[in-house]
Design a protein around this motif. Structure first.
Motif, mmCIF file in Angstrom:
data_model
loop_
_atom_site.group_PDB
_atom_site.id
_atom_site.type_symbol
_atom_site.label_atom_id
_atom_site.label_comp_id
_atom_site.label_asym_id
_atom_site.label_seq_id
_atom_site.Cartn_x
_atom_site.Cartn_y
_atom_site.Cartn_z
ATOM 1 N N VAL A 262 -78.959 -14.310 19.689
ATOM 2 C CA VAL A 262 -79.112 -14.730 21.085
ATOM 3 C C VAL A 262 -78.291 -13.838 22.006
ATOM 4 C CG1 VAL A 262 -78.679 -16.583 22.746
ATOM 5 C CG2 VAL A 262 -79.648 -17.125 20.510
ATOM 6 N N LEU A 263 -77.057 -13.551 21.621
ATOM 7 C CA LEU A 263 -76.189 -12.726 22.457
ATOM 8 C C LEU A 263 -76.689 -11.284 22.524
ATOM 9 C CD1 LEU A 263 -72.649 -14.051 21.436
ATOM 10 C CD2 LEU A 263 -73.969 -14.579 23.497
ATOM 11 N N GLY B 217 -77.326 -10.896 26.309
ATOM 12 C CA GLY B 217 -76.015 -10.574 26.854
ATOM 13 C C GLY B 217 -75.124 -11.794 26.836
ATOM 14 N N GLU B 218 -74.289 -11.954 27.835
ATOM 15 C CA GLU B 218 -73.407 -13.115 27.849
ATOM 16 C C GLU B 218 -74.186 -14.388 28.120
ATOM 17 O OE1 GLU B 218 -70.684 -11.994 30.991
ATOM 18 O OE2 GLU B 218 -71.641 -13.386 32.361
ATOM 19 N N GLU B 219 -73.716 -15.498 27.538
ATOM 20 C CA GLU B 219 -74.390 -16.779 27.696
ATOM 21 C C GLU B 219 -73.367 -17.887 27.890
ATOM 22 O OE1 GLU B 219 -77.249 -17.910 28.171
ATOM 23 O OE2 GLU B 219 -78.707 -16.427 27.496
ATOM 24 N N GLN B 220 -73.718 -18.845 28.747
ATOM 25 C CA GLN B 220 -72.905 -20.043 28.900
ATOM 26 C C GLN B 220 -73.083 -20.908 27.654
ATOM 27 O OE1 GLN B 220 -73.456 -23.476 29.612
ATOM 28 N NE2 GLN B 220 -71.412 -23.929 30.392
ATOM 29 N N MET B 221 -72.084 -21.653 27.292
ATOM 30 C CA MET B 221 -72.075 -22.335 25.996
ATOM 31 C C MET B 221 -73.257 -23.282 25.810
ATOM 32 S SD MET B 221 -68.917 -24.225 24.128
ATOM 33 C CE MET B 221 -68.989 -24.712 22.409
ATOM 34 N N VAL C 169 -67.172 -11.557 18.828
ATOM 35 C CA VAL C 169 -67.507 -12.260 20.069
ATOM 36 C C VAL C 169 -66.237 -12.516 20.860
ATOM 37 C CG1 VAL C 169 -68.330 -14.469 21.002
ATOM 38 C CG2 VAL C 169 -69.612 -13.336 19.183
ATOM 39 N N LYS C 170 -66.362 -12.470 22.179
ATOM 40 C CA LYS C 170 -65.223 -12.777 23.046
ATOM 41 C C LYS C 170 -65.594 -13.864 24.038
ATOM 42 C CE LYS C 170 -66.395 -8.985 26.223
ATOM 43 N NZ LYS C 170 -65.905 -7.737 26.859
ATOM 44 N N LYS D 39 -68.358 -18.896 29.034
ATOM 45 C CA LYS D 39 -69.358 -17.921 28.648
ATOM 46 C C LYS D 39 -68.858 -17.091 27.468
ATOM 47 C CE LYS D 39 -71.514 -17.394 33.191
ATOM 48 N NZ LYS D 39 -71.854 -16.449 34.292
ATOM 49 N N PHE D 40 -69.805 -16.598 26.684
ATOM 50 C CA PHE D 40 -69.453 -15.800 25.514
ATOM 51 C C PHE D 40 -70.335 -14.553 25.473
ATOM 52 C CE2 PHE D 40 -68.044 -20.042 24.635
ATOM 53 C CZ PHE D 40 -66.855 -19.878 23.947
ATOM 54 N N ALA D 41 -69.779 -13.475 24.933
ATOM 55 C CA ALA D 41 -70.512 -12.215 24.856
ATOM 56 C C ALA D 41 -70.048 -11.436 23.641
ATOM 57 C CB ALA D 41 -70.308 -11.393 26.132
ATOM 58 N N LEU D 42 -70.888 -10.485 23.216
ATOM 59 C CA LEU D 42 -70.506 -9.604 22.116
ATOM 60 C C LEU D 42 -69.433 -8.635 22.583
ATOM 61 C CD1 LEU D 42 -73.997 -8.696 20.623
ATOM 62 C CD2 LEU D 42 -72.372 -10.354 19.731
ATOM 63 N N ILE D 43 -68.552 -8.284 21.708
ATOM 64 C CA ILE D 43 -67.545 -7.270 22.017
ATOM 65 C C ILE D 43 -68.189 -5.905 21.801
ATOM 66 C CG2 ILE D 43 -65.353 -6.247 21.318
ATOM 67 C CD1 ILE D 43 -64.392 -9.020 20.532
#
Length: 374
Positions: A326-327, A331-335, A362-363, A369-373
């Motif tokens: 999904v990420l 891109g970044e996504e809200q939980m 992940v950060k 919100k979360f996104a891949l590093i």
């Protein structure tokens, strides 16, 4: 005996005062529609969005909702209607990304709602000879790309698009404002029946729903949301077709419009879309191909270019891979969004994300919100 999963999926959409957004929230936190019906008041009251009124509606409405759902599931089985809850793999993935997408769809047919290339074609009911010719030409030019054609089964551009798709051997989906058993207008039944074996009929409305006027704008959001691009062939300046174009534009979907005669009333809408930069002019299929990068996709496929798998299944759990996918795509996504897109309950998602943070993949970002590093 009716299938239990479908029973609860339908039932949750019949709870009074519970809309699509709250439905997703309930399923996300409880884990499944069935779990929502088994949850007690204390658990439900802790879910964001569940207030005093909605809590009472859920608790008092569950029994009647299940009874209503049982009748619907039986009708669906009898009439060969597929019930597609938003967690179903057959539910249109493109539509799932839209915030106001229906939680449940009713589908008759054999079409793939997640086909690689999907194009919506819409326009006026008062189609001209020019509009007919252009629509048929567009469909014919899409044959080499095996595109799925979506429209609304209405008079004019819609039915011409469906008919041309059938003749071209392309799959075509009619999105209806009525219940799944009602073809409107009835004069298009012969095309609708053919579409059942070469696409299908799709609606968010349950059995017995009449095609009342307010349901057509709601139907238009499905047409706009489930495709890669919406092409407007002919449209008056004030028409329902422009609603579909505006919806697609608001969803960050591509919109194209066929330029028309400046003296024709049904070209005022398309010319306005182009002039106001809400649509790209369609003059040939090459315009569409370049807009959607189909040429680059085909070139890569021809060279058999395969992107290496960034994340190895041996290194991550199935739930972690769902989150990573999904990420990668969004891109970044809200939980909460990440929860329903990955189909992992929020209660479990927190630990999955924590594990991915420990692995340095992940950060966390402000606003949950979360996104891949990178």
């Amino acid at each position: 005996m009716v299938e239990e999963q479908h029973l609860y999926e339908v039932a949750i959409t019949k709870l009074p005062g519970v809309g699509t957004q709250l439905t997703r929230q309930l399923v996300s936190y409880c884990g499944s529609p069935k779990a929502v019906f088994e949850a007690n008041a204390a658990k439900l009251s802790k879910i964001p969005g569940v207030g005093t009124v909605s809590l009472r509606n859920i608790l008092e409405g569950r029994k009647q909702a299940l009874y209503h759902a049982e009748e619907i599931v039986k009708q669906a089985e009898a009439q060969d209607v597929q019930l597609l809850f938003y967690t179903s793999p057959k539910y249109p993935d493109r539509l799932k990304q839209i915030a106001d997408a229906p939680a449940l769809l009713y589908f008759r047919g054999n079409g793939n709602l997640n086909q690689r290339r999907i194009i919506s074609i819409v326009g006026t009911r008062q189609i001209t000879n020019y509009g007919t010719s252009v629509t048929e030409k567009i469909i014919e030019s899409l044959k080499p790309y095996n595109a799925l054609i979506v429209s609304g089964l209405a008079y004019g551009v819609d039915v011409v698009a469906h008919r041309a798709a059938i003749q071209a051997g392309l799959q075509t989906i009619g999105v209806m404002a009525s219940g799944p058993e009602t073809v409107y207008p009835a004069v298009h039944r012969k095309y609708a029946e053919r579409m059942l074996t070469q696409g299908g009929l799709l609606t968010e409305n349950s059995f017995g729903t009449r095609p009342d006027a307010p349901r057509f704008p709601a139907r238009n959001r499905i047409i706009a949301g489930m495709s890669d691009c919406t092409i407007v062939v002919e449209a008056a300046l004030k028409s329902g077709t422009l609603i579909t174009a505006d919806l697609a534009h608001g969803y960050d979907k591509e919109v194209m419009a066929v330029p028309g005669n400046i003296t024709s009333p049904v070209s005022e809408g398309t010319n306005h879309l182009i002039k106001s930069l809400k649509a790209v002019a369609y003059t040939s299929v090459q315009d569409l191909v370049e807009l959607l990068n189909w040429d680059l996709q085909d070139e890569a496929a021809a060279k058999k270019v395969k992107q290496p798998s960034v994340f190895s299944p041996e290194e991550f759990t199935p739930d972690e891979l769902k989150v990573l996918q999904v990420l990668q795509q969004n891109g970044e996504e809200q939980m909460d969004n990440l929860s329903w897109k990955s189909q992992i309950p929020v209660s479990m998602l927190a630990s999955v994300l924590l594990g991915l943070e420990f692995k340095g993949i992940v950060k966390a970002k402000p606003g949950k919100k979360f996104a891949l590093i990178s």
